[in-house]
Write a protein that holds these residues in place. Structure first.
Motif, PDB file in Angstrom:
ATOM      1  N   ALA A 106       0.829  -1.210   0.000  1.00 28.43           N
ATOM      2  CA  ALA A 106       0.000   0.000   0.000  1.00 28.43           C
ATOM      3  C   ALA A 106       0.859   1.255   0.000  1.00 28.43           C
ATOM      4  N   THR A 107       1.921   1.268   0.806  1.00 34.21           N
ATOM      5  CA  THR A 107       2.790   2.441   0.893  1.00 34.21           C
ATOM      6  C   THR A 107       3.570   2.655  -0.390  1.00 34.21           C
ATOM      7  N   LEU A 108       4.069   1.581  -0.981  1.00 36.00           N
ATOM      8  CA  LEU A 108       4.827   1.708  -2.229  1.00 36.00           C
ATOM      9  C   LEU A 108       3.926   2.166  -3.377  1.00 36.00           C
ATOM     10  N   MET A 109       2.697   1.649  -3.436  1.00 38.18           N
ATOM     11  CA  MET A 109       1.752   2.133  -4.451  1.00 38.18           C
ATOM     12  C   MET A 109       1.431   3.608  -4.215  1.00 38.18           C
ATOM     13  N   HIS A 110       1.219   3.978  -2.967  1.00 36.09           N
ATOM     14  CA  HIS A 110       0.935   5.379  -2.614  1.00 36.09           C
ATOM     15  C   HIS A 110       2.055   6.294  -3.090  1.00 36.09           C
TER      16      HIS A 110
END
Length: 307
Positions: A106-110
């Motif tokens: 989720a953080t990397l996509m964000h």
């Protein structure tokens, strides 16, 4: 030509491998990230398959470790169709671990969504767990997402249960979060994959597409269709087709809700084509012969593009 920036969430899976292969070499797609999630088989195998495929294809798109289970429910498996490792009939020999990007999906996509000058398109061809986590953790990203293209759901009967398609049934709560996000959504439901089949003759044409074609042929030739059909149904690549060849499809607007509580209908996609408040465009028809030609040509292009 301006390429479409895309993040792909996938649970490879034989047809996922085909969809990834096409996406990695399509001239209209700028594939920014591959999120390997649980789904057809366990995460350890889907992650291994994503790394193995890219190593085989000599591509360098970052691979991210996604969710290893659904949000709420126990995980289900499609190993009976795809084999224990997800790619029955073939074995990748090398796995470039340098492709694996550390961190939470989720953080990397964000970070990718927020730093991209263009809006990102999300493509989901497995359970939608990681996209649901992204939307809940980073709601500010919704405004920077162009659309979501999904292979999943069903208009009529399902392939996991009488009323539910596998990708949605795997994590219905995640699917409901996605369909309630307000982002434009296009869906290739189960019925489109059933229409977008290849014959044994067409599969031989795939085999003739060099080493890439032979790799995919080895996998597809080992699919065990649950209905006993001799035709190989092409599910996940239909989502790629929607993105780059929408002219092959007929779409109808619908309001989609995911059944969460039904004793016999949990995971069902309730698609209301009469609703005045649609939240998705559903592909209802695909030009079967033209799709097969595009599919085979895309594999040929991937083989030629492999260095």
């Amino acid at each position: 030509m301006t390429k479409k920036p895309v993040i792909l969430s996938t649970d490879p899976g034989i047809d996922d491998v085909a969809a990834m292969t096409i996406s990695l070499f399509d001239k209209e797609i700028d594939l920014r990230m591959i999120v390997a999630t649980w789904g057809n088989v366990e995460l350890k195998y889907t992650l291994q398959n994503a790394l193995g495929l890219e190593t085989f294809l000599h591509t360098r798109v970052p691979v991210v470790r996604g969710a290893n289970q659904p949000l709420v429910r126990p995980a289900i498996s499609a190993a009976s169709v795809h084999g224990k490792t997800g790619i029955a009939g073939y074995e990748f020999k090398n796995f470039d671990q340098s492709l694996l990007k550390p961190g939470l999906a989720a953080t990397l996509m964000h970070e990718e969504i927020q730093t991209s000058p263009e809006k990102i398109t999300l493509m989901g061809i497995g359970p939608l767990t990681d996209y649901a986590l992204l939307f809940k953790q980073y709601p500010e990203d919704l405004a920077k997402i162009e659309k979501i293209v999904i292979m999943g759901g069903n208009i009529g009967h399902g392939n996991h249960s009488p009323f539910a398609e596998y990708n949605i049934a795997g994590d219905p709560e995640a699917a409901q979060v996605v369909f309630q996000s307000g982002i434009p959504i296009q869906v290739a439901p189960l019925e489109i994959g059933n229409q977008a089949h290849v014959t044994s003759e067409q599969l031989d044409r795939v085999k003739a597409c060099g080493e890439v074609g032979q790799m995919l042929y080895s996998m597809f030739a080992n699919i065990h269709e649950t209905d006993g059909s001799n035709q190989i149904k092409i599910y996940d690549p239909t989502a790629v087709g929607i993105l780059v060849r929408p002219d092959l499809y007929t779409f109808k607007p619908a309001h989609v809700e995911i059944e969460l509580a039904g004793k016999f209908t949990a995971g069902a996609s309730a698609m209301d084509f009469l609703s005045e408040q649609p939240n998705a465009e559903i592909a209802t028809k695909v030009k079967t012969a033209e799709f097969a030609d595009w599919f085979i040509e895309a594999i040929k292009i991937a083989n030629e593009g492999r260095k």
